[in-house]
Design a protein around this motif. Sequence first.
Motif, PDB file in Angstrom:
ATOM      1  N   ILE A  89       0.872  -1.171   0.000  1.00  0.00           N
ATOM      2  CA  ILE A  89       0.000   0.000   0.000  1.00  0.00           C
ATOM      3  C   ILE A  89       0.916   1.230   0.000  1.00  0.00           C
ATOM      4  N   ALA A  90       0.824   2.043  -1.024  1.00  0.00           N
ATOM      5  CA  ALA A  90       1.682   3.219  -1.161  1.00  0.00           C
ATOM      6  C   ALA A  90       1.360   4.254  -0.078  1.00  0.00           C
ATOM      7  N   PRO A  91       2.319   5.106   0.255  1.00  0.00           N
ATOM      8  CA  PRO A  91       2.059   6.175   1.230  1.00  0.00           C
ATOM      9  C   PRO A  91       0.872   7.031   0.797  1.00  0.00           C
ATOM     10  N   GLY A  92      -0.025   7.297   1.748  1.00  0.00           N
ATOM     11  CA  GLY A  92      -1.214   8.094   1.461  1.00  0.00           C
ATOM     12  C   GLY A  92      -2.388   7.292   0.946  1.00  0.00           C
ATOM     13  N   ASP A  93      -2.153   6.069   0.504  1.00  0.00           N
ATOM     14  CA  ASP A  93      -3.245   5.226   0.005  1.00  0.00           C
ATOM     15  C   ASP A  93      -3.921   4.496   1.165  1.00  0.00           C
ATOM     16  N   SER A  94      -5.094   3.953   0.874  1.00  0.00           N
ATOM     17  CA  SER A  94      -5.848   3.243   1.904  1.00  0.00           C
ATOM     18  C   SER A  94      -6.167   1.833   1.435  1.00  0.00           C
ATOM     19  N   GLY A  95      -6.599   1.037   2.379  1.00  0.00           N
ATOM     20  CA  GLY A  95      -6.989  -0.339   2.100  1.00  0.00           C
ATOM     21  C   GLY A  95      -8.079  -0.751   3.063  1.00  0.00           C
ATOM     22  N   ARG A  96      -8.495  -1.994   2.947  1.00  0.00           N
ATOM     23  CA  ARG A  96      -9.561  -2.486   3.817  1.00  0.00           C
ATOM     24  C   ARG A  96      -9.369  -3.954   4.106  1.00  0.00           C
ATOM     25  N   ILE A  97      -9.731  -4.319   5.306  1.00  0.00           N
ATOM     26  CA  ILE A  97      -9.760  -5.717   5.718  1.00  0.00           C
ATOM     27  C   ILE A  97     -11.230  -6.059   5.898  1.00  0.00           C
ATOM     28  N   SER A  98     -11.698  -7.006   5.105  1.00  0.00           N
ATOM     29  CA  SER A  98     -13.095  -7.409   5.137  1.00  0.00           C
ATOM     30  C   SER A  98     -13.225  -8.705   5.943  1.00  0.00           C
ATOM     31  N   VAL A  99     -14.193  -8.723   6.849  1.00  0.00           N
ATOM     32  CA  VAL A  99     -14.423  -9.881   7.714  1.00  0.00           C
ATOM     33  C   VAL A  99     -15.848 -10.374   7.497  1.00  0.00           C
ATOM     34  N   VAL A 100     -15.997 -11.658   7.194  1.00  0.00           N
ATOM     35  CA  VAL A 100     -17.323 -12.267   7.081  1.00  0.00           C
ATOM     36  C   VAL A 100     -17.469 -13.232   8.256  1.00  0.00           C
ATOM     37  N   LEU A 101     -18.434 -12.946   9.124  1.00  0.00           N
ATOM     38  CA  LEU A 101     -18.684 -13.745  10.320  1.00  0.00           C
ATOM     39  C   LEU A 101     -19.782 -14.760  10.039  1.00  0.00           C
ATOM     40  N   SER A 102     -19.532 -16.028  10.388  1.00  0.00           N
ATOM     41  CA  SER A 102     -20.539 -17.091  10.270  1.00  0.00           C
ATOM     42  C   SER A 102     -21.124 -17.336  11.654  1.00  0.00           C
ATOM     43  N   PRO A 103     -22.325 -16.815  11.934  1.00  0.00           N
ATOM     44  CA  PRO A 103     -22.884 -16.909  13.287  1.00  0.00           C
ATOM     45  C   PRO A 103     -23.283 -18.321  13.698  1.00  0.00           C
ATOM     46  N   ALA A 104     -23.511 -19.211  12.757  1.00  0.00           N
ATOM     47  CA  ALA A 104     -23.954 -20.561  13.104  1.00  0.00           C
ATOM     48  C   ALA A 104     -22.902 -21.312  13.924  1.00  0.00           C
ATOM     49  N   SER A 105     -21.638 -20.946  13.788  1.00  0.00           N
ATOM     50  CA  SER A 105     -20.581 -21.650  14.516  1.00  0.00           C
ATOM     51  C   SER A 105     -20.282 -21.039  15.881  1.00  0.00           C
ATOM     52  N   LEU A 106     -21.038 -20.012  16.269  1.00  0.00           N
ATOM     53  CA  LEU A 106     -20.816 -19.366  17.558  1.00  0.00           C
ATOM     54  C   LEU A 106     -21.912 -19.730  18.548  1.00  0.00           C
ATOM     55  N   PRO A 107     -21.583 -19.783  19.843  1.00  0.00           N
ATOM     56  CA  PRO A 107     -22.623 -20.034  20.849  1.00  0.00           C
ATOM     57  C   PRO A 107     -23.546 -18.824  20.982  1.00  0.00           C
ATOM     58  N   ARG A 108     -24.767 -19.052  21.451  1.00  0.00           N
ATOM     59  CA  ARG A 108     -25.720 -17.956  21.635  1.00  0.00           C
ATOM     60  C   ARG A 108     -25.207 -17.030  22.731  1.00  0.00           C
ATOM     61  N   GLY A 109     -25.510 -15.744  22.576  1.00  0.00           N
ATOM     62  CA  GLY A 109     -25.101 -14.754  23.565  1.00  0.00           C
ATOM     63  C   GLY A 109     -24.059 -13.798  23.012  1.00  0.00           C
ATOM     64  N   ASP A 110     -23.487 -13.006  23.926  1.00  0.00           N
ATOM     65  CA  ASP A 110     -22.496 -12.009  23.524  1.00  0.00           C
ATOM     66  C   ASP A 110     -21.228 -12.675  23.008  1.00  0.00           C
ATOM     67  N   PHE A 111     -20.603 -12.032  22.024  1.00  0.00           N
ATOM     68  CA  PHE A 111     -19.341 -12.557  21.499  1.00  0.00           C
ATOM     69  C   PHE A 111     -18.379 -11.407  21.229  1.00  0.00           C
ATOM     70  N   LYS A 112     -17.108 -11.756  21.230  1.00  0.00           N
ATOM     71  CA  LYS A 112     -16.033 -10.836  20.857  1.00  0.00           C
ATOM     72  C   LYS A 112     -14.958 -11.674  20.190  1.00  0.00           C
ATOM     73  N   ARG A 113     -14.704 -11.388  18.927  1.00  0.00           N
ATOM     74  CA  ARG A 113     -13.700 -12.123  18.160  1.00  0.00           C
ATOM     75  C   ARG A 113     -12.678 -11.133  17.625  1.00  0.00           C
ATOM     76  N   GLY A 114     -11.435 -11.569  17.582  1.00  0.00           N
ATOM     77  CA  GLY A 114     -10.360 -10.675  17.186  1.00  0.00           C
ATOM     78  C   GLY A 114      -9.702 -11.054  15.879  1.00  0.00           C
TER      79      GLY A 114
END
Length: 152
Positions: free
Chosen positions: A102-127
């Motif tokens: 990524i050149a100086p001054g340019d931007s980028g993005r990290i895209s995250v797709v979460l699959s909720p079926a694999s998580l337990p019910r309730g609050d979650f925090k993933r890093g």
Amino acid sequence: MRRVFVLLFLALAFGVFYAGANRSAVMAAVDNYAADYSDSTENFSAVIAFDSTVVNLGEVDVADEGRTCVFQFRNTGNAPLVLTYVHASCGCMRLTYPRHPIAPGDSGRISVVLSPASLPRGDFKRGVLVRSNAVNGKAVLNVVGKIIERIQ
């Protein structure tokens, strides 16, 4: 002398990080950028700045196919930025991120797709751990929310 050191360092860094990639294209980009390098610049380094390091998805239905969130970042330094390691804390997330400098001054993005079926019910925090060649080379991005099961 400084110019030679910078060129050698950039060549070594890109060679290590892109060992399996198209080396000639990466090295040409490094050579072109380094040729424009001014001796008056004291610090030649990349700096990564995220718009936000936490995305709150709110309530997510367990039946959802996947929820997408995006972490925007910018290279505020004066050297090319390379994301060297981007890793999710669990298999419930699929990541997409730029694999090119990524050149100086340019931007980028990290895209995250979460699959909720694999998580337990309730609050979650993933890093998402992000490492780069930037001065502030390590960042932790968090996706938070609550998995619910809606009754239809």
